[in-house]
Write a protein that holds these residues in place. Structure first.
Motif, PDB file in Angstrom:
ATOM      1  N   THR A  50       0.870  -1.172   0.000  1.00  0.00           N
ATOM      2  CA  THR A  50       0.000   0.000   0.000  1.00  0.00           C
ATOM      3  C   THR A  50       0.902   1.214   0.000  1.00  0.00           C
ATOM      4  O   THR A  50       1.830   1.310   0.815  1.00  0.00           O
ATOM      5  N   THR A  51       0.654   2.123  -0.937  1.00  0.00           N
ATOM      6  CA  THR A  51       1.565   3.244  -1.103  1.00  0.00           C
ATOM      7  C   THR A  51       0.791   4.527  -1.384  1.00  0.00           C
ATOM      8  O   THR A  51      -0.427   4.499  -1.475  1.00  0.00           O
ATOM      9  N   VAL A  52       1.489   5.630  -1.473  1.00  0.00           N
ATOM     10  CA  VAL A  52       0.835   6.878  -1.825  1.00  0.00           C
ATOM     11  C   VAL A  52       1.303   7.343  -3.198  1.00  0.00           C
ATOM     12  O   VAL A  52       2.456   7.153  -3.571  1.00  0.00           O
ATOM     13  N   ASP A  53       0.383   7.934  -3.906  1.00  0.00           N
ATOM     14  CA  ASP A  53       0.663   8.463  -5.229  1.00  0.00           C
ATOM     15  C   ASP A  53       1.023   9.935  -5.077  1.00  0.00           C
ATOM     16  O   ASP A  53       0.226  10.734  -4.609  1.00  0.00           O
ATOM     17  N   VAL A  54       2.238  10.281  -5.478  1.00  0.00           N
ATOM     18  CA  VAL A  54       2.750  11.622  -5.230  1.00  0.00           C
ATOM     19  C   VAL A  54       2.868  12.414  -6.525  1.00  0.00           C
ATOM     20  O   VAL A  54       3.224  11.861  -7.562  1.00  0.00           O
ATOM     21  N   ASP A  55       2.540  13.676  -6.478  1.00  0.00           N
ATOM     22  CA  ASP A  55       2.685  14.559  -7.620  1.00  0.00           C
ATOM     23  C   ASP A  55       4.170  14.861  -7.840  1.00  0.00           C
ATOM     24  O   ASP A  55       4.788  15.540  -7.022  1.00  0.00           O
TER      25      ASP A  55
ATOM     26  N   LEU B   8       8.468  12.019   5.332  1.00  0.00           N
ATOM     27  CA  LEU B   8       7.146  11.424   5.526  1.00  0.00           C
ATOM     28  C   LEU B   8       6.637  10.812   4.220  1.00  0.00           C
ATOM     29  O   LEU B   8       6.122   9.691   4.205  1.00  0.00           O
ATOM     30  N   VAL B   9       6.796  11.551   3.128  1.00  0.00           N
ATOM     31  CA  VAL B   9       6.357  11.044   1.833  1.00  0.00           C
ATOM     32  C   VAL B   9       7.102   9.754   1.486  1.00  0.00           C
ATOM     33  O   VAL B   9       6.494   8.766   1.046  1.00  0.00           O
ATOM     34  N   ALA B  10       8.407   9.745   1.723  1.00  0.00           N
ATOM     35  CA  ALA B  10       9.192   8.550   1.417  1.00  0.00           C
ATOM     36  C   ALA B  10       8.731   7.353   2.245  1.00  0.00           C
ATOM     37  O   ALA B  10       8.601   6.238   1.731  1.00  0.00           O
ATOM     38  N   GLU B  36      -1.031  15.662  11.159  1.00  0.00           N
ATOM     39  CA  GLU B  36      -1.328  17.009  10.660  1.00  0.00           C
ATOM     40  C   GLU B  36      -0.526  17.330   9.388  1.00  0.00           C
ATOM     41  O   GLU B  36      -1.064  17.856   8.421  1.00  0.00           O
ATOM     42  N   ARG B  37       0.737  16.960   9.388  1.00  0.00           N
ATOM     43  CA  ARG B  37       1.571  17.216   8.216  1.00  0.00           C
ATOM     44  C   ARG B  37       1.082  16.412   7.008  1.00  0.00           C
ATOM     45  O   ARG B  37       0.990  16.945   5.891  1.00  0.00           O
ATOM     46  N   VAL B  38       0.761  15.145   7.248  1.00  0.00           N
ATOM     47  CA  VAL B  38       0.296  14.311   6.142  1.00  0.00           C
ATOM     48  C   VAL B  38      -1.038  14.826   5.618  1.00  0.00           C
ATOM     49  O   VAL B  38      -1.272  14.871   4.403  1.00  0.00           O
ATOM     50  N   ARG B  39      -1.901  15.270   6.525  1.00  0.00           N
ATOM     51  CA  ARG B  39      -3.189  15.829   6.111  1.00  0.00           C
ATOM     52  C   ARG B  39      -2.983  17.014   5.173  1.00  0.00           C
ATOM     53  O   ARG B  39      -3.642  17.150   4.147  1.00  0.00           O
ATOM     54  N   LYS B  40      -2.028  17.880   5.543  1.00  0.00           N
ATOM     55  CA  LYS B  40      -1.747  19.055   4.708  1.00  0.00           C
ATOM     56  C   LYS B  40      -1.127  18.663   3.372  1.00  0.00           C
ATOM     57  O   LYS B  40      -1.393  19.296   2.350  1.00  0.00           O
ATOM     58  N   LEU B  41      -0.302  17.616   3.382  1.00  0.00           N
ATOM     59  CA  LEU B  41       0.290  17.145   2.126  1.00  0.00           C
ATOM     60  C   LEU B  41      -0.797  16.661   1.169  1.00  0.00           C
ATOM     61  O   LEU B  41      -0.740  16.897  -0.044  1.00  0.00           O
ATOM     62  N   ARG B  42      -1.817  16.011   1.740  1.00  0.00           N
ATOM     63  CA  ARG B  42      -2.944  15.558   0.915  1.00  0.00           C
ATOM     64  C   ARG B  42      -3.747  16.754   0.422  1.00  0.00           C
ATOM     65  O   ARG B  42      -4.124  16.838  -0.744  1.00  0.00           O
ATOM     66  N   GLU B  43      -3.980  17.680   1.330  1.00  0.00           N
ATOM     67  CA  GLU B  43      -4.780  18.858   1.011  1.00  0.00           C
ATOM     68  C   GLU B  43      -4.150  19.663  -0.127  1.00  0.00           C
ATOM     69  O   GLU B  43      -4.832  20.138  -1.032  1.00  0.00           O
ATOM     70  N   ARG B  44      -2.831  19.782  -0.077  1.00  0.00           N
ATOM     71  CA  ARG B  44      -2.117  20.554  -1.104  1.00  0.00           C
ATOM     72  C   ARG B  44      -1.991  19.783  -2.413  1.00  0.00           C
ATOM     73  O   ARG B  44      -1.462  20.303  -3.395  1.00  0.00           O
ATOM     74  N   GLY B  45      -2.384  18.510  -2.409  1.00  0.00           N
ATOM     75  CA  GLY B  45      -2.301  17.727  -3.634  1.00  0.00           C
ATOM     76  C   GLY B  45      -0.938  17.136  -3.890  1.00  0.00           C
ATOM     77  O   GLY B  45      -0.685  16.580  -4.960  1.00  0.00           O
ATOM     78  N   ILE B  47       0.374  14.694  -2.030  1.00  0.00           N
ATOM     79  CA  ILE B  47      -0.057  13.301  -2.006  1.00  0.00           C
ATOM     80  C   ILE B  47      -1.415  13.252  -2.680  1.00  0.00           C
ATOM     81  O   ILE B  47      -2.375  13.811  -2.182  1.00  0.00           O
ATOM     82  N   ARG B  48      -1.468  12.614  -3.851  1.00  0.00           N
ATOM     83  CA  ARG B  48      -2.713  12.602  -4.624  1.00  0.00           C
ATOM     84  C   ARG B  48      -3.713  11.623  -4.058  1.00  0.00           C
ATOM     85  O   ARG B  48      -4.899  11.927  -3.976  1.00  0.00           O
ATOM     86  N   ARG B  49      -3.224  10.421  -3.748  1.00  0.00           N
ATOM     87  CA  ARG B  49      -4.118   9.420  -3.176  1.00  0.00           C
ATOM     88  C   ARG B  49      -3.311   8.279  -2.589  1.00  0.00           C
ATOM     89  O   ARG B  49      -2.138   8.123  -2.857  1.00  0.00           O
ATOM     90  N   THR B  50      -4.008   7.492  -1.787  1.00  0.00           N
ATOM     91  CA  THR B  50      -3.417   6.283  -1.230  1.00  0.00           C
ATOM     92  C   THR B  50      -3.934   5.122  -2.054  1.00  0.00           C
ATOM     93  O   THR B  50      -5.131   4.999  -2.276  1.00  0.00           O
ATOM     94  N   THR B  51      -3.022   4.287  -2.516  1.00  0.00           N
ATOM     95  CA  THR B  51      -3.412   3.237  -3.448  1.00  0.00           C
ATOM     96  C   THR B  51      -2.633   1.968  -3.151  1.00  0.00           C
ATOM     97  O   THR B  51      -1.798   1.949  -2.263  1.00  0.00           O
TER      98      THR B  51
END
Lengths: 147, 147
Positions: A50-55, B8-10, B36-45, B47-51
């Motif tokens: 399970t991973t995240v899709d990053v821009d 965090l992204v890595a 909180e940081r991950v939430r903001k990363l998602r909000e800013r796009g 992190i596009r999605r979890t897959t």
DNA sequence: GCTGAAAGAGACGGCTC
DNA sequence: GAGCCGTCTCTTTCAGC
């Protein structure tokens, strides 16, 4: 691996954060049964992780290029050499005139040039031919529902 | 977007199922702060999605090919046409002799041929040149730590 | 960004078909 | 072997600081 499994995979590809209760509801199973199926899919290696899709642009990697790597020797054991270049996202042995195709992401074309320099440093590499992507229409997960 | 965000992204790319408590510990933050940081990363796009990452072979899609699509007209608005072919995983406009590069996965080479047929049916497409992958060294997520 | 408490989701057992 | 339903544990979440 039946149709329900394929549906579960498709749902998880879209959003892997959803609860098993929601997954189960979508495929007509209880939360527990859905959980059990997904667990087995992971166990069997069908779901690798399970991973995240990053821009990529947000990470400052706005340049995408495909590079055909020509070689003077058999490259079948050179996977590790390509893996040491972090800008290389994918590497495939191909049938055709070049022998390896790599997908590269960098911040600038100057850095792309540097990746090419490092490619030439790999044993057996005799040439490269880079094709820069001007725009990406889409990149999406493998569709489990094509069959 | 600082170094902690990149870490965090890595970490999430490697395993998006891990708890925020573990994430926080790894980067020297509390669970709440990491969340909180991950939430903001998602909000800013960013992190596009979890897959989920799926083994294509397990889905019966063992054939991978890159197809250079040549065209007689500007293909800049044809993204949707390519998207209708589910076997196409990626489509990019490229600089070079061909105008679009697509990545295709099918079960057999016969089905690959059928994809080529459907590509020719797209308006403006005048030719294709398919390159089949014999072996994939690796496919991995974009590295957030190259800078 | 940290802490603490409430709500929710996930994991595991036994049980049935 | 697959699904269901308990319960228990852990995580997430949201408040106040």
């Amino acid at each position: 691996m039946d149709d329900i499994d394929r549906e579960l995979v498709a749902l998880l590809q879209q959003d892997a954060t959803q609860a098993y209760a929601a997954l189960g509801k979508a495929v007509g199973l209880s939360a527990g049964a859905a959980h059990e199926r997904v667990r087995k899919l992971r166990e069997r290696g069908i779901i690798r992780r399970t991973t995240v899709d990053v821009d990529p642009a947000a990470l400052g990697q706005g340049v995408l290029a495909f590079v055909m790597v020509e070689s003077s020797a058999w490259m079948g054991e050179s996977g590790a050499a390509f893996a040491t270049i972090p800008e290389i996202q994918e590497a495939h042995i191909i049938a055709g005139s070049a022998s390896v195709l790599v997908k590269v992401r960098t911040a600038t074309t100057v850095q792309l040039q540097d990746v090419l320099r490092r490619l030439y440093a790999i044993d057996g590499v005799s040439g490269t031919q880079a094709t820069v992507s001007l725009e990406t229409f889409f990149e999406r997960p493998v569709s489990p529902l094509v069959n």
